[in-house]
Design a protein around this motif. Structure first.
Motif, short mmCIF file in Angstrom:
data_model
loop_
_atom_site.label_atom_id
_atom_site.label_comp_id
_atom_site.label_asym_id
_atom_site.label_seq_id
_atom_site.Cartn_x
_atom_site.Cartn_y
_atom_site.Cartn_z
N LEU A 27 6.18 86.47 -15.01
CA LEU A 27 5.95 87.32 -13.83
C LEU A 27 5.16 88.56 -14.20
O LEU A 27 4.27 88.99 -13.46
CB LEU A 27 7.29 87.70 -13.19
CG LEU A 27 8.05 86.57 -12.51
CD1 LEU A 27 9.46 87.02 -12.14
CD2 LEU A 27 7.30 86.07 -11.29
N GLY A 28 5.47 89.16 -15.35
CA GLY A 28 4.72 90.33 -15.80
C GLY A 28 3.25 90.00 -16.07
O GLY A 28 2.36 90.78 -15.70
N LEU A 29 3.00 88.87 -16.69
CA LEU A 29 1.61 88.46 -16.94
C LEU A 29 0.88 88.19 -15.63
O LEU A 29 -0.31 88.53 -15.51
CB LEU A 29 1.58 87.23 -17.85
CG LEU A 29 2.02 87.47 -19.30
CD1 LEU A 29 2.14 86.14 -20.04
CD2 LEU A 29 1.09 88.42 -20.02
N LEU A 30 1.56 87.60 -14.68
CA LEU A 30 0.95 87.39 -13.36
C LEU A 30 0.63 88.72 -12.68
O LEU A 30 -0.41 88.85 -12.03
CB LEU A 30 1.86 86.54 -12.47
CG LEU A 30 1.93 85.05 -12.83
CD1 LEU A 30 3.02 84.36 -12.01
CD2 LEU A 30 0.58 84.39 -12.61
N LEU A 31 1.50 89.69 -12.83
CA LEU A 31 1.22 91.03 -12.27
C LEU A 31 -0.04 91.62 -12.89
O LEU A 31 -0.87 92.21 -12.19
CB LEU A 31 2.41 91.97 -12.49
CG LEU A 31 3.54 91.88 -11.49
CD1 LEU A 31 4.76 92.63 -11.99
CD2 LEU A 31 3.09 92.42 -10.15
N PHE A 32 -0.17 91.47 -14.21
CA PHE A 32 -1.38 91.97 -14.86
C PHE A 32 -2.61 91.22 -14.37
O PHE A 32 -3.66 91.82 -14.16
CB PHE A 32 -1.25 91.85 -16.38
CG PHE A 32 -0.71 93.07 -17.03
CD1 PHE A 32 -1.55 93.98 -17.65
CD2 PHE A 32 0.64 93.33 -17.03
CE1 PHE A 32 -1.05 95.12 -18.24
CE2 PHE A 32 1.16 94.46 -17.62
CZ PHE A 32 0.30 95.37 -18.23
N ALA A 33 -2.50 89.92 -14.18
CA ALA A 33 -3.64 89.13 -13.71
C ALA A 33 -4.04 89.52 -12.29
O ALA A 33 -5.22 89.63 -11.98
CB ALA A 33 -3.29 87.64 -13.76
N VAL A 34 -3.05 89.76 -11.43
CA VAL A 34 -3.33 90.13 -10.04
C VAL A 34 -4.03 91.48 -9.97
O VAL A 34 -4.92 91.69 -9.15
CB VAL A 34 -2.02 90.14 -9.21
CG1 VAL A 34 -2.19 90.86 -7.89
CG2 VAL A 34 -1.54 88.72 -8.99
N THR A 35 -3.67 92.40 -10.84
CA THR A 35 -4.30 93.72 -10.82
C THR A 35 -5.60 93.74 -11.60
O THR A 35 -6.27 94.77 -11.66
CB THR A 35 -3.37 94.80 -11.41
OG1 THR A 35 -3.08 94.47 -12.76
CG2 THR A 35 -2.12 94.95 -10.59
N GLY A 36 -5.98 92.63 -12.21
CA GLY A 36 -7.22 92.59 -12.97
C GLY A 36 -7.15 93.41 -14.25
O GLY A 36 -8.16 93.92 -14.71
#
Length: 144
Positions: A58-67
């Motif tokens: 989930l944390g990695l997805l958050l980083f991906a979403v924020t670019g």
């Protein structure tokens, strides 16, 4: 999407903490010696590892979403590097939880299983407690 991921990341944090405490409660008494490492201890360590891996994902997805830009929820962090420390130590927590699971599975003898599970789970929990942004709200549902 960002708020949904952030809410899930916040909620899974509590699962990580609760399952980590359960794993420690089940494994620490075995360090004394004459206990058998049962399927219940095995499940508690594996459940903790699974929750940590979900949290990392989930944390990695958050980083991906924020670019990979500055995540807004870290705007009030005490230092600008906290976002990257949070990510890096999150990976280390996942490694420690995985070591707790795999080394306790492969260890010879119950004492060695308890030692591996308790020590690596303890390290993962300590790092988890250090990397939680405690200045943020403890329960955040669909808000930044």
């Amino acid at each position: 999407m960002f708020l949904a991921l952030l809410t899930l990341h916040n909620l899974v944090r509590w699962a990580v903490l609760i399952l980590g405490v359960i794993a420690l409660v089940r494994t620490l008494p075995g360090l004394g010696g004459n206990r058998v490492f049962t399927a219940a201890e095995r499940r508690s360590v594996a459940s903790f590892m699974s929750a940590v891996h979900l949290q990392l994902l989930l944390g990695l997805l958050l980083f991906a979403v924020t670019g990979m830009q500055r995540i807004p929820v870290f705007a009030d962090a005490s230092r600008p590097s906290f976002q990257w420390e949070h990510l890096g130590v999150g990976v280390l927590i996942a490694v420690a939880a995985t070591l707790a699971n795999s080394l306790s599975k492969r260890a010879e003898g119950d004492a060695a299983k308890f030692r591996a599970a308790a020590s690596w789970t303890g390290i993962a929990m300590l790092l988890t407690l250090l990397m939680i942004p405690w200045w943020r709200p403890l329960l955040r549902l669909f808000t930044q």
